[in-house]
Design a protein around this motif. Structure first.
Motif, PDB file in Angstrom:
ATOM      1  N   MET A   1       0.735  -1.332  -0.184  1.00 19.41           N
ATOM      2  CA  MET A   1       0.237   0.124  -0.230  1.00 19.41           C
ATOM      3  C   MET A   1       0.365   1.095   0.609  1.00 19.41           C
ATOM      4  O   MET A   1       1.959   1.283   0.341  1.00 19.41           O
ATOM      5  CB  MET A   1      -0.523   0.144   1.454  1.00 19.41           C
ATOM      6  N   SER A   2       0.639   2.103  -0.303  1.00 17.68           N
ATOM      7  CA  SER A   2       1.085   3.694  -0.704  1.00 17.68           C
ATOM      8  C   SER A   2       0.097   4.787  -0.532  1.00 17.68           C
ATOM      9  O   SER A   2      -1.176   4.448  -0.446  1.00 17.68           O
ATOM     10  CB  SER A   2       1.896   3.601  -2.469  1.00 17.68           C
ATOM     11  N   TRP A   3       0.983   5.654  -0.043  1.00 16.06           N
ATOM     12  CA  TRP A   3       0.860   7.239   0.082  1.00 16.06           C
ATOM     13  C   TRP A   3       0.389   7.837  -1.353  1.00 16.06           C
ATOM     14  O   TRP A   3       0.972   8.040  -1.444  1.00 16.06           O
ATOM     15  CB  TRP A   3       1.021   7.948   1.472  1.00 16.06           C
ATOM     16  N   TYR A   4      -0.766   8.041  -1.147  1.00  9.33           N
ATOM     17  CA  TYR A   4      -1.191   9.191  -2.597  1.00  9.33           C
ATOM     18  C   TYR A   4      -1.827  10.529  -2.022  1.00  9.33           C
ATOM     19  O   TYR A   4      -2.120  10.396  -1.323  1.00  9.33           O
ATOM     20  CB  TYR A   4      -2.441   8.380  -3.546  1.00  9.33           C
ATOM     21  N   VAL A   5      -1.783  11.758  -3.213  1.00  8.10           N
ATOM     22  CA  VAL A   5      -1.770  12.817  -2.195  1.00  8.10           C
ATOM     23  C   VAL A   5      -3.524  13.067  -3.207  1.00  8.10           C
ATOM     24  O   VAL A   5      -3.245  12.901  -4.788  1.00  8.10           O
ATOM     25  CB  VAL A   5      -1.204  14.185  -3.197  1.00  8.10           C
ATOM     26  N   VAL A   6      -4.496  13.549  -2.542  1.00  9.59           N
ATOM     27  CA  VAL A   6      -5.839  13.673  -3.383  1.00  9.59           C
ATOM     28  C   VAL A   6      -6.002  15.380  -3.690  1.00  9.59           C
ATOM     29  O   VAL A   6      -6.046  15.838  -2.290  1.00  9.59           O
ATOM     30  CB  VAL A   6      -6.801  12.514  -2.476  1.00  9.59           C
ATOM     31  N   LEU A  79       5.695  13.770 -12.878  1.00 10.26           N
ATOM     32  CA  LEU A  79       6.097  12.845 -13.636  1.00 10.26           C
ATOM     33  C   LEU A  79       5.664  11.679 -14.665  1.00 10.26           C
ATOM     34  O   LEU A  79       5.491  11.299 -14.578  1.00 10.26           O
ATOM     35  CB  LEU A  79       7.496  12.484 -13.440  1.00 10.26           C
ATOM     36  N   GLY A  80       3.907  12.456 -15.029  1.00  6.29           N
ATOM     37  CA  GLY A  80       2.858  11.510 -15.451  1.00  6.29           C
ATOM     38  C   GLY A  80       2.431  10.818 -14.842  1.00  6.29           C
ATOM     39  O   GLY A  80       1.572   9.964 -15.634  1.00  6.29           O
ATOM     40  N   LYS A  81       3.115  10.443 -13.466  1.00  6.62           N
ATOM     41  CA  LYS A  81       1.818   8.650 -12.605  1.00  6.62           C
ATOM     42  C   LYS A  81       1.557   9.635 -11.129  1.00  6.62           C
ATOM     43  O   LYS A  81       2.473  10.172 -10.857  1.00  6.62           O
ATOM     44  CB  LYS A  81       3.227   8.180 -12.277  1.00  6.62           C
TER      45      LYS A  81
END
Length: 157
Positions: A1-6, A79-81
């Motif tokens: 699991m990763s932390w993402y910025v919403v 960077l596109g991700k």
């Protein structure tokens, strides 16, 4: 699991974070107390540290579930991700928020455009660029974390 910025709609960060948490998603919405003054009174408000940003911890395949919540706009991309935040960076932000004194930089010796390495505290060994200094605020850019930091000058000198 990763932390993402919403990215959320303005002024809906706390509500979106609460709704996502109720859905069973691990959410981090760092908040600070802000005092606002009117002519007749002062009032404390709890406001997000990063306007329109919250952090969610999800599996890559579950990223679309956040769009079921009103107020969610999109993910922050780098960077596109989708931008990922490391666990230690989340812990660093939590530690910094828990620290009542900011004593790791000296404002008086820096000018806009200069960079320096923070020597101690939650952001130890991170490079910061001074973006702006005015009468009451200091704005720093921490490129390693991809954030802007605004602090009252009285708190850092």
């Amino acid at each position: 699991m990763s932390w993402y910025v919403v990215i959320t709609k303005p002024k809906s960060e706390i509500r979106v974070a609460k709704t996502l948490k109720e859905m069973g998603i691990e959410v981090f919405c760092p908040v600070i107390e802000e005092v606002r003054q009117w002519s007749d009174r002062k009032k404390k408000f709890t406001v997000p540290l990063f306007r329109t940003y919250i952090f969610v911890k999800l599996l890559e395949k579950d990223r679309s579930i956040v769009f079921d919540v009103p107020g969610v706009v999109k993910y922050l991309f780098w960077l596109g991700k989708p931008a990922k935040v490391r666990q230690n960076e989340i812990e660093m932000i939590k530690e910094w928020l828990g620290n009542e004194t900011i004593n790791n930089i000296r404002v008086s010796q820096y000018k806009p455009g200069e960079n320096f390495k923070i020597k101690k505290g939650a952001f130890k060994d991170k490079t910061a660029f001074v973006q702006e200094i005015n009468k009451t605020k200091l704005k720093l850019v921490l490129p390693d974390l991809g954030i802007f930091l605004t602090a009252d000058i009285n708190e850092v000198i």
